[in-house]
Design a protein around this motif. Structure first.
Motif, PDB file in Angstrom:
ATOM      1  N   VAL A 134      87.354  29.839  22.810  1.00  0.00           N
ATOM      2  CA  VAL A 134      88.247  28.708  22.501  1.00  0.00           C
ATOM      3  C   VAL A 134      89.707  29.138  22.608  1.00  0.00           C
ATOM      4  N   THR A 135      90.021  30.325  22.100  1.00  0.00           N
ATOM      5  CA  THR A 135      91.393  30.835  22.180  1.00  0.00           C
ATOM      6  C   THR A 135      91.826  30.970  23.634  1.00  0.00           C
ATOM      7  N   LYS A 136      90.954  31.526  24.480  1.00  0.00           N
ATOM      8  CA  LYS A 136      91.294  31.698  25.896  1.00  0.00           C
ATOM      9  C   LYS A 136      91.499  30.347  26.572  1.00  0.00           C
ATOM     10  N   MET A 137      90.620  29.383  26.286  1.00  0.00           N
ATOM     11  CA  MET A 137      90.771  28.046  26.879  1.00  0.00           C
ATOM     12  C   MET A 137      92.110  27.431  26.482  1.00  0.00           C
ATOM     13  N   ALA A 163      85.284  15.496  31.738  1.00  0.00           N
ATOM     14  CA  ALA A 163      85.666  16.796  31.182  1.00  0.00           C
ATOM     15  C   ALA A 163      84.839  17.117  29.934  1.00  0.00           C
ATOM     16  N   TYR A 164      84.686  16.123  29.063  1.00  0.00           N
ATOM     17  CA  TYR A 164      83.911  16.334  27.833  1.00  0.00           C
ATOM     18  C   TYR A 164      82.466  16.703  28.166  1.00  0.00           C
ATOM     19  N   GLU A 165      81.864  15.944  29.086  1.00  0.00           N
ATOM     20  CA  GLU A 165      80.461  16.193  29.422  1.00  0.00           C
ATOM     21  C   GLU A 165      80.275  17.554  30.090  1.00  0.00           C
ATOM     22  N   ALA A 166      81.211  17.941  30.953  1.00  0.00           N
ATOM     23  CA  ALA A 166      81.139  19.265  31.585  1.00  0.00           C
ATOM     24  C   ALA A 166      81.254  20.352  30.524  1.00  0.00           C
ATOM     25  N   GLY A 167      82.190  20.177  29.606  1.00  0.00           N
ATOM     26  CA  GLY A 167      82.362  21.140  28.522  1.00  0.00           C
ATOM     27  C   GLY A 167      81.138  21.208  27.630  1.00  0.00           C
ATOM     28  N   TYR A 168      80.569  20.058  27.331  1.00  0.00           N
ATOM     29  CA  TYR A 168      79.384  20.019  26.470  1.00  0.00           C
ATOM     30  C   TYR A 168      78.242  20.817  27.097  1.00  0.00           C
ATOM     31  N   GLY A 169      78.000  20.577  28.375  1.00  0.00           N
ATOM     32  CA  GLY A 169      76.927  21.296  29.073  1.00  0.00           C
ATOM     33  C   GLY A 169      77.166  22.794  29.085  1.00  0.00           C
ATOM     34  N   ASP A 170      78.408  23.199  29.364  1.00  0.00           N
ATOM     35  CA  ASP A 170      78.728  24.625  29.380  1.00  0.00           C
ATOM     36  C   ASP A 170      78.624  25.231  27.979  1.00  0.00           C
ATOM     37  N   GLY A 171      79.069  24.490  26.978  1.00  0.00           N
ATOM     38  CA  GLY A 171      78.977  24.985  25.605  1.00  0.00           C
ATOM     39  C   GLY A 171      77.527  25.189  25.178  1.00  0.00           C
ATOM     40  N   GLU A 172      76.659  24.243  25.544  1.00  0.00           N
ATOM     41  CA  GLU A 172      75.234  24.383  25.225  1.00  0.00           C
ATOM     42  C   GLU A 172      74.661  25.662  25.820  1.00  0.00           C
ATOM     43  N   ASN A 187      78.325  29.128  28.221  1.00  0.00           N
ATOM     44  CA  ASN A 187      78.873  29.516  29.524  1.00  0.00           C
ATOM     45  C   ASN A 187      80.399  29.437  29.492  1.00  0.00           C
ATOM     46  N   THR A 188      81.060  30.530  29.868  1.00  0.00           N
ATOM     47  CA  THR A 188      82.520  30.541  29.939  1.00  0.00           C
ATOM     48  C   THR A 188      83.002  30.670  31.378  1.00  0.00           C
ATOM     49  N   GLU A 189      82.103  30.493  32.344  1.00  0.00           N
ATOM     50  CA  GLU A 189      82.451  30.703  33.752  1.00  0.00           C
ATOM     51  C   GLU A 189      83.225  29.541  34.364  1.00  0.00           C
TER      52      GLU A 189
END
Length: 65
Positions: free
Chosen positions: A9-12, A43-52, A55-57
């Motif tokens: 989260v800090t890096k983002m 953006a929210y949905e992409a983030g949600y999928g990556d968070g699940e 994934n930080t890629e």
């Protein structure tokens, strides 16, 4: 607090990633339910999928210009 979560989260935030992506990533990571449908964004949905996936890629794709 999970160090991986905090560091991601800090890096983002430092990179200027879209707030919608960050919020989605946080909710997905923490396994919170998704927002109601009328408030979902790409953006929210992409983030949600990556968070699940923890994934930080992909968040570099959501840096705001």
């Amino acid at each position: 607090m999970n160090q991986f979560y905090y560091d991601a989260v800090t890096k983002m935030e430092q990179l200027g990633v879209d707030d919608e992506y960050i919020q989605g990533w946080q909710c997905g990571f923490l396994q919170n339910p998704k927002r109601e449908e009328q408030r979902l964004t790409d953006a929210y949905e992409a983030g949600y999928g990556d968070g699940e996936e923890k994934n930080t890629e992909n968040f570099g794709e959501w840096v705001k210009d």
